[in-house]
Write a protein that holds these residues in place. Structure first.
Motif, PDB file in Angstrom:
ATOM      1  N   CYS A  22     -11.214  13.648  30.611  1.00 42.07           N
ATOM      2  CA  CYS A  22     -10.937  12.231  30.334  1.00 42.07           C
ATOM      3  C   CYS A  22     -10.924  11.940  28.838  1.00 42.07           C
ATOM      4  O   CYS A  22     -10.093  11.173  28.352  1.00 42.07           O
ATOM      5  CB  CYS A  22     -11.967  11.346  31.035  1.00 42.07           C
ATOM      6  N   VAL A  23     -11.842  12.553  28.111  1.00 47.28           N
ATOM      7  CA  VAL A  23     -11.894  12.355  26.662  1.00 47.28           C
ATOM      8  C   VAL A  23     -10.673  12.997  25.997  1.00 47.28           C
ATOM      9  O   VAL A  23     -10.032  12.391  25.130  1.00 47.28           O
ATOM     10  CB  VAL A  23     -13.211  12.903  26.070  1.00 47.28           C
ATOM     11  N   LEU A  24     -10.337  14.221  26.402  1.00 51.25           N
ATOM     12  CA  LEU A  24      -9.185  14.907  25.801  1.00 51.25           C
ATOM     13  C   LEU A  24      -7.878  14.167  26.045  1.00 51.25           C
ATOM     14  O   LEU A  24      -7.001  14.139  25.175  1.00 51.25           O
ATOM     15  CB  LEU A  24      -9.086  16.341  26.319  1.00 51.25           C
ATOM     16  N   PHE A  25      -7.733  13.566  27.229  1.00 48.26           N
ATOM     17  CA  PHE A  25      -6.518  12.814  27.534  1.00 48.26           C
ATOM     18  C   PHE A  25      -6.558  11.401  26.963  1.00 48.26           C
ATOM     19  O   PHE A  25      -5.578  10.663  27.051  1.00 48.26           O
ATOM     20  CB  PHE A  25      -6.270  12.757  29.040  1.00 48.26           C
ATOM     21  N   GLY A  26      -7.703  11.004  26.405  1.00 48.05           N
ATOM     22  CA  GLY A  26      -7.824   9.680  25.811  1.00 48.05           C
ATOM     23  C   GLY A  26      -7.969   8.559  26.820  1.00 48.05           C
ATOM     24  O   GLY A  26      -7.713   7.398  26.501  1.00 48.05           O
ATOM     25  N   TRP A  27      -8.378   8.877  28.028  1.00 48.70           N
ATOM     26  CA  TRP A  27      -8.522   7.856  29.072  1.00 48.70           C
ATOM     27  C   TRP A  27      -9.784   7.025  28.905  1.00 48.70           C
ATOM     28  O   TRP A  27      -9.848   5.892  29.361  1.00 48.70           O
ATOM     29  CB  TRP A  27      -8.532   8.498  30.463  1.00 48.70           C
ATOM     30  N   ILE A  28     -10.802   7.619  28.270  1.00 44.67           N
ATOM     31  CA  ILE A  28     -12.075   6.928  28.160  1.00 44.67           C
ATOM     32  C   ILE A  28     -12.830   7.466  26.945  1.00 44.67           C
ATOM     33  O   ILE A  28     -12.679   8.622  26.577  1.00 44.67           O
ATOM     34  CB  ILE A  28     -12.911   7.108  29.454  1.00 44.67           C
ATOM     35  N   VAL A  29     -13.587   6.602  26.318  1.00 49.24           N
ATOM     36  CA  VAL A  29     -14.486   7.000  25.241  1.00 49.24           C
ATOM     37  C   VAL A  29     -15.891   6.924  25.824  1.00 49.24           C
ATOM     38  O   VAL A  29     -16.296   5.886  26.343  1.00 49.24           O
ATOM     39  CB  VAL A  29     -14.355   6.067  24.018  1.00 49.24           C
TER      40      VAL A  29
END
Length: 151
Positions: A22-29
């Protein structure tokens, strides 16, 4: 079939890989506290399917249920405490590897994670709880996968 330790390891693996993805795809911080909470939800999801049998996983899961229920009672949230108590009893209705080991239960069981904020705060609150719903479902999926339900 793995025991509770195997399901916890599987849930932890899926939690870490899910958050990294999720972090790598930028979906969530994810901040550290939220990461720990999401991991906790994933681990509870990984244990839930076995709450219908006498096991260490059942003991862990119901200890969390009891603590949350007590917190609700202390906060005088008696209606919510009653609902939690009702839902906590449902796994005892069927035999082991019954409804708790189905794909539809994987999606249905964690819906209170979304419904409670919806009922209390309205539609704007749901988006903050979607990651926790997904984390619980992910842990649940890891349990079913390790039990060979998707083979």
């Amino acid at each position: 079939m793995p025991g509770y330790k195997g399901h916890l390891v599987g849930g932890l693996f899926f939690a870490i890989m899910g958050m990294v993805g999720c972090v790598l795809f930028g979906w969530i911080v994810i901040d550290p506290l939220q990461g720990a909470a999401l991991t906790g939800f994933c681990l509870l999801g990984a244990l839930f399917p076995d709450v219908d049998t006498d096991s260490k996983g059942q003991n862990i899961f119901y200890a969390v249920f009891a603590a949350v229920d007590l917190g609700m009672i202390i906060c005088r949230q008696y209606v919510w405490a009653a609902w939690l108590g009702f839902f906590a009893m449902l796994p005892a209705i069927d035999s082991h590897r019954g409804w708790t080991h189905t794909w539809w239960a994987m999606l249905l069981v964690p819906t209170p994670i979304l419904l409670v904020p919806l009922m209390v705060q309205g539609t704007g609150a749901i988006t903050a709880f979607v990651p926790f719903y997904v984390a619980f479902c992910t842990g649940y999926f890891s349990h079913l996968l390790l039990d060979g339900k998707f083979v």
